[in-house]
Design a protein around this motif. Sequence first.
Motif, PDB file in Angstrom:
ATOM      1  N   ALA A 107       0.825  -1.214   0.000  1.00  0.00           N
ATOM      2  CA  ALA A 107       0.000   0.000   0.000  1.00  0.00           C
ATOM      3  C   ALA A 107       0.858   1.261   0.000  1.00  0.00           C
ATOM      4  O   ALA A 107       0.339   2.367  -0.104  1.00  0.00           O
ATOM      5  CB  ALA A 107      -0.933  -0.003   1.208  1.00  0.00           C
ATOM      6  N   GLY A 108       2.193   1.086   0.133  1.00  0.00           N
ATOM      7  CA  GLY A 108       3.078   2.250   0.153  1.00  0.00           C
ATOM      8  C   GLY A 108       3.499   2.648  -1.246  1.00  0.00           C
ATOM      9  O   GLY A 108       2.686   2.676  -2.170  1.00  0.00           O
ATOM     10  N   ALA A 109       4.782   2.952  -1.397  1.00  0.00           N
ATOM     11  CA  ALA A 109       5.303   3.324  -2.713  1.00  0.00           C
ATOM     12  C   ALA A 109       6.785   2.980  -2.729  1.00  0.00           C
ATOM     13  O   ALA A 109       7.368   2.668  -1.688  1.00  0.00           O
ATOM     14  CB  ALA A 109       5.103   4.812  -2.968  1.00  0.00           C
ATOM     15  N   ASP A 110       7.386   3.027  -3.915  1.00  0.00           N
ATOM     16  CA  ASP A 110       8.831   2.865  -4.010  1.00  0.00           C
ATOM     17  C   ASP A 110       9.504   4.228  -3.907  1.00  0.00           C
ATOM     18  O   ASP A 110       8.983   5.227  -4.399  1.00  0.00           O
ATOM     19  CB  ASP A 110       9.209   2.214  -5.348  1.00  0.00           C
ATOM     20  N   GLY A 111      10.677   4.242  -3.259  1.00  0.00           N
ATOM     21  CA  GLY A 111      11.431   5.491  -3.146  1.00  0.00           C
ATOM     22  C   GLY A 111      12.495   5.601  -4.222  1.00  0.00           C
ATOM     23  O   GLY A 111      12.586   4.761  -5.125  1.00  0.00           O
ATOM     24  N   LEU A 112      13.320   6.631  -4.087  1.00  0.00           N
ATOM     25  CA  LEU A 112      14.378   6.921  -5.064  1.00  0.00           C
ATOM     26  C   LEU A 112      15.261   5.710  -5.341  1.00  0.00           C
ATOM     27  O   LEU A 112      15.564   5.390  -6.482  1.00  0.00           O
ATOM     28  CB  LEU A 112      15.227   8.089  -4.551  1.00  0.00           C
ATOM     29  N   PHE A 113      15.668   5.009  -4.281  1.00  0.00           N
ATOM     30  CA  PHE A 113      16.583   3.878  -4.458  1.00  0.00           C
ATOM     31  C   PHE A 113      15.902   2.655  -5.078  1.00  0.00           C
ATOM     32  O   PHE A 113      16.542   1.660  -5.363  1.00  0.00           O
ATOM     33  CB  PHE A 113      17.227   3.493  -3.125  1.00  0.00           C
ATOM     34  N   TYR A 114      14.577   2.729  -5.230  1.00  0.00           N
ATOM     35  CA  TYR A 114      13.869   1.622  -5.867  1.00  0.00           C
ATOM     36  C   TYR A 114      13.216   2.124  -7.158  1.00  0.00           C
ATOM     37  O   TYR A 114      12.170   1.647  -7.578  1.00  0.00           O
ATOM     38  CB  TYR A 114      12.849   1.009  -4.912  1.00  0.00           C
ATOM     39  N   GLY A 115      13.846   3.157  -7.744  1.00  0.00           N
ATOM     40  CA  GLY A 115      13.456   3.582  -9.087  1.00  0.00           C
ATOM     41  C   GLY A 115      12.364   4.632  -9.168  1.00  0.00           C
ATOM     42  O   GLY A 115      11.807   4.861 -10.239  1.00  0.00           O
ATOM     43  N   ASN A 116      12.025   5.264  -8.049  1.00  0.00           N
ATOM     44  CA  ASN A 116      10.953   6.249  -8.113  1.00  0.00           C
ATOM     45  C   ASN A 116      11.395   7.570  -7.481  1.00  0.00           C
ATOM     46  O   ASN A 116      11.023   7.881  -6.336  1.00  0.00           O
ATOM     47  CB  ASN A 116       9.698   5.698  -7.407  1.00  0.00           C
TER      48      ASN A 116
END
Lengths: 404, 112
Positions: A337-346
């Motif tokens: 339900a969260g999101a991916d951050g910078l280190f996971y391509g977002n």
Amino acid sequence: MDSGDTAFMLIATALVMLMTPGLALFYGGLVRSKNVLATMMQSFICLGVVSILWVVFGYSLAFGPDKGGVIGGLDWAFLRSVGTEPGPYAATIPHLVFSAFQLMFAIITPALITGAFAERMKFSGFLLFTVLWTTLVYFPVCHWVWGGGWLGKLGALDFAGGTVIHINSGVAALASALVVGKRRGYRKEPFQPHSLPLTVLGAGLLWFGWFGFNAGSALTAGAVAGVAFFNTQVATGAAAVAWITAEWIKIGKPTTLGAASGAVAGLVAVTPAAGFVGPVPALVIGLLAGFFCYGAVLAKEKLGYDDALDVVGIHGVGGLWGALATGLFASTVYNAAGADGLFYGNPKQLLIQAVGALAAIVYSFVLSWVLLKVTGAVTGLRVPEEDEVQGLDQTQHSETGYVL
Amino acid sequence: MVKIEAIIKPFVLEQVKEALNSIGVTGLTVTEVRGFGRQKGHREIYRGAEYLVEFQPKIKVETVVPEERTDVVVETILKAARTGKIGDGKIFVYPLTQVIRIRTGERGETAI
């Protein structure tokens, strides 16, 4: 409705409640003995004052049906239509249990600010400011992120309140230190903490209660709660070690107060990330929180504002780091339900996190400044100089903390 | 009669007490005090703030003895309390005009 989830949330709520007396001990030990009761009182009485606000209009402003993305309306004033059936925020527990859990967050947030103006604030001024601030700053910002407001819709991730609670209170603390002014004798007299054992005990209770704060923010007793629980432990431990390591290098001695302060810094920093990141990122978040917050506390000495108990350095800076770190390390592997951050391509998530933090910083600083001025005009902010010397316990409460 | 007052380092209290016991001093009053002499203070650091704590913790030992015992008591304290480092403290000797034991009302040296 799920009895397991309900039982879990009732316990989590009680754990979060314990954080406020824990904070009272943490702060109480740091001040001089003539101010121990007044300082503990400013945290403790929030358990009463904010509970009243919450029932009358607070829950409704924070979580009631959204008005334009900025505030909940008064539809749920006096908890109208908030009852035993699940509400819109948690499908498996009574709406009242969700409301009680959120109440504990609303209580500790204004209590955190009190560390900034400790040892010089009038009790009446503190009370008025707390009522105004909770109503006009906490409830709206809480609504923005969690109550269906604009930041939540924008996609800002704040698992358990890095922005809503820690940036918010840390920035209000900065405004408080600037508006209320320095303690008498600042930098001339030694302000030795009168009882660090109380402070370490308080930090321990905060740590314990924080499991309810972070794991409970999952709102169900499941995998995400487990992730948040685990992350809370490792980030906090890492931050305590990082802080004393930095001290050891800088001043030659690791201090007990440093360990306690580092632990709180780690708790703060992992709060927004707890249910969105994996355990190794949590460790990194904690380690860096220890270094950043220690640096911020040192910087205060150079900048010269009297944030008496370092609310800005620990909650403001720790909260900001946590909010941004969530934008770096968030991963849908741990929370779909969260999101991916910078280190996971977002990389966009980091930007959203920064927008959320900036909005809270600007809003909280400006409103806190205005509300302090209003309070100053109505009740006054500071005790008279003579009362400050004698101590707030006797002059504000007619009591003494320790009798031989 | 004289009153002998010694300001000593806290950690030598036990050996001062033993030494005075062994020469037959029958009573002592001990107080935790703070003060400074040539030793000056020490630094304490709390988060970013560094303070010079000027007053050092010391122990004040008080005892009352007949005047002719002054030298032996003073020597005993000197021997037991001396470390040779700065901050060992001081001994003060005062003349004393009267001692009264509250329980019996006895006065003078019999009341010591």
